[in-house]
Write a protein that holds these residues in place. Sequence first.
Motif, PDB file in Angstrom:
ATOM      1  N   SER A  60      11.558   0.249   0.174  1.00 28.70           N
ATOM      2  CA  SER A  60      10.494   1.249   0.248  1.00 28.70           C
ATOM      3  C   SER A  60       9.383   0.967  -0.756  1.00 28.70           C
ATOM      4  CB  SER A  60      11.073   2.647  -0.008  1.00 28.70           C
ATOM      5  OG  SER A  60      11.727   2.701  -1.272  1.00 28.70           O
ATOM      6  N   ARG A  61       9.139  -0.324  -1.030  1.00 30.27           N
ATOM      7  CA  ARG A  61       8.083  -0.670  -1.985  1.00 30.27           C
ATOM      8  C   ARG A  61       6.736  -0.193  -1.453  1.00 30.27           C
ATOM      9  NH1 ARG A  61       9.413  -3.401   2.414  1.00 30.27           N
ATOM     10  NH2 ARG A  61       7.944  -4.976   3.054  1.00 30.27           N
ATOM     11  N   LEU A  62       5.796  -0.053  -2.346  1.00 33.52           N
ATOM     12  CA  LEU A  62       4.498   0.505  -1.977  1.00 33.52           C
ATOM     13  C   LEU A  62       3.579  -0.538  -1.368  1.00 33.52           C
ATOM     14  CD1 LEU A  62       3.752   2.682  -5.116  1.00 33.52           C
ATOM     15  CD2 LEU A  62       4.800   3.385  -2.975  1.00 33.52           C
ATOM     16  N   TYR A  63       2.884  -0.158  -0.294  1.00 31.60           N
ATOM     17  CA  TYR A  63       1.800  -0.958   0.263  1.00 31.60           C
ATOM     18  C   TYR A  63       0.476  -0.367  -0.195  1.00 31.60           C
ATOM     19  CZ  TYR A  63       4.971  -3.216   3.571  1.00 31.60           C
ATOM     20  OH  TYR A  63       5.973  -3.937   4.136  1.00 31.60           O
ATOM     21  N   GLY A  64      -0.527  -1.204  -0.321  1.00 32.65           N
ATOM     22  CA  GLY A  64      -1.859  -0.699  -0.599  1.00 32.65           C
ATOM     23  C   GLY A  64      -2.008  -0.012  -1.931  1.00 32.65           C
ATOM     24  N   LEU A  65      -1.270  -0.471  -2.954  1.00 22.99           N
ATOM     25  CA  LEU A  65      -1.359   0.169  -4.263  1.00 22.99           C
ATOM     26  C   LEU A  65      -2.755   0.060  -4.868  1.00 22.99           C
ATOM     27  CD1 LEU A  65       1.844  -0.494  -6.403  1.00 22.99           C
ATOM     28  CD2 LEU A  65       0.886   1.670  -5.671  1.00 22.99           C
ATOM     29  N   THR A  66      -3.509  -0.918  -4.427  1.00 21.37           N
ATOM     30  CA  THR A  66      -4.855  -1.086  -4.969  1.00 21.37           C
ATOM     31  C   THR A  66      -5.693   0.166  -4.738  1.00 21.37           C
ATOM     32  OG1 THR A  66      -4.791  -3.474  -4.614  1.00 21.37           O
ATOM     33  CG2 THR A  66      -6.947  -2.466  -4.894  1.00 21.37           C
ATOM     34  N   ALA A  67      -5.620   0.725  -3.528  1.00 21.57           N
ATOM     35  CA  ALA A  67      -6.386   1.934  -3.221  1.00 21.57           C
ATOM     36  C   ALA A  67      -5.917   3.108  -4.063  1.00 21.57           C
ATOM     37  CB  ALA A  67      -6.256   2.272  -1.738  1.00 21.57           C
ATOM     38  N   LEU A  68      -4.606   3.215  -4.269  1.00 21.31           N
ATOM     39  CA  LEU A  68      -4.068   4.302  -5.075  1.00 21.31           C
ATOM     40  C   LEU A  68      -4.475   4.154  -6.532  1.00 21.31           C
ATOM     41  CD1 LEU A  68      -0.461   4.405  -3.581  1.00 21.31           C
ATOM     42  CD2 LEU A  68      -2.395   5.860  -3.002  1.00 21.31           C
ATOM     43  N   ASP A  69      -4.490   2.924  -6.999  1.00 20.85           N
ATOM     44  CA  ASP A  69      -4.902   2.649  -8.368  1.00 20.85           C
ATOM     45  C   ASP A  69      -6.353   3.072  -8.580  1.00 20.85           C
ATOM     46  OD1 ASP A  69      -4.944   1.374 -10.991  1.00 20.85           O
ATOM     47  OD2 ASP A  69      -6.079  -0.225 -10.015  1.00 20.85           O
ATOM     48  N   LYS A  70      -7.213   2.739  -7.640  1.00 24.09           N
ATOM     49  CA  LYS A  70      -8.627   3.075  -7.764  1.00 24.09           C
ATOM     50  C   LYS A  70      -8.859   4.585  -7.747  1.00 24.09           C
ATOM     51  CE  LYS A  70     -10.406  -1.240  -5.802  1.00 24.09           C
ATOM     52  NZ  LYS A  70     -11.133  -1.866  -4.671  1.00 24.09           N
ATOM     53  N   SER A  71      -8.000   5.311  -7.035  1.00 24.14           N
ATOM     54  CA  SER A  71      -8.161   6.765  -6.950  1.00 24.14           C
ATOM     55  C   SER A  71      -7.607   7.477  -8.173  1.00 24.14           C
ATOM     56  CB  SER A  71      -7.462   7.304  -5.697  1.00 24.14           C
ATOM     57  OG  SER A  71      -6.053   7.240  -5.845  1.00 24.14           O
ATOM     58  N   GLY A  72      -6.834   6.758  -9.006  1.00 27.53           N
ATOM     59  CA  GLY A  72      -6.247   7.372 -10.198  1.00 27.53           C
ATOM     60  C   GLY A  72      -4.943   8.092  -9.946  1.00 27.53           C
ATOM     61  N   ASP A  73      -4.396   7.991  -8.729  1.00 29.55           N
ATOM     62  CA  ASP A  73      -3.164   8.704  -8.394  1.00 29.55           C
ATOM     63  C   ASP A  73      -1.927   8.148  -9.083  1.00 29.55           C
ATOM     64  OD1 ASP A  73      -4.264  10.641  -6.697  1.00 29.55           O
ATOM     65  OD2 ASP A  73      -4.276   9.274  -4.991  1.00 29.55           O
ATOM     66  N   LEU A  74      -1.979   6.910  -9.530  1.00 29.18           N
ATOM     67  CA  LEU A  74      -0.793   6.318 -10.140  1.00 29.18           C
ATOM     68  C   LEU A  74      -0.521   6.856 -11.537  1.00 29.18           C
ATOM     69  CD1 LEU A  74      -0.826   2.522  -9.180  1.00 29.18           C
ATOM     70  CD2 LEU A  74       0.618   4.348  -8.290  1.00 29.18           C
TER      71      LEU A  74
END
Length: 226
Positions: A166-180
């Motif tokens: 269940s690894r994450l896809y598209g973490l780049t978008a989440l990183d840019k949004s600050g959700d991480l």
Amino acid sequence: MGHLTQRDLNASRERLRDQVAHALRAALISGELRPGVVYSAPTLAEDFGISATPVREAMLDLAREGLVEPVRNKGFRVTEVDERDLDQYTEIRALIEIPTVGRITRIAAREDLEALRPVAEDIVRAAREHDLIGYLEADRLFHLTLLGLAGNERLVETVGDLRKRSRLYGLTALDKSGDLVPSAEEHLELLDLMLAGDAKGAEKCMTRHLGHVRSLWAKGDRATGK
């Protein structure tokens, strides 16, 4: 293929396989390698500017992690994970990890819990510094080491396998949004609750953390067009 981000792979022969595997994981996380698509080792090797052998070996390492699957005479297909899979993985993790965190809170030595603080801080630091590979590696180390304090190796193996699937896809978008960053900070909150001996509070925090992670998956799917 010619679309992978250029990465410096001028490593020693002994380390090249690990370097390639690391670069491929980064490409999976960023969405450069897409779920369901088949990639050949020779084509990827051309992108990296190296021979196909270390790429093929690295892909086999990723196959053992459940990230890709071999396709006879073609290469490796990036494993697809759909919403139903993610819901089921999250449910199983919740059944295992939430009560286990409560039990560990009651039985673990304070020094063993405190030893996890630098790892929790690494998770937060990686999230703030946009180090996605570092984030996932520190997150995995924290959770599996914490669960290891329960003394059940099979439990740790099971959760480790679920995390790979269940690894994450598209973490780049989440990183840019600050959700991480908020998700990362929950590790410190969890640790503080456990050190305070608040088993129920730790279970509630773990419940919220898993729900947060599942929401990040959903956002990641939308961000990558899945």
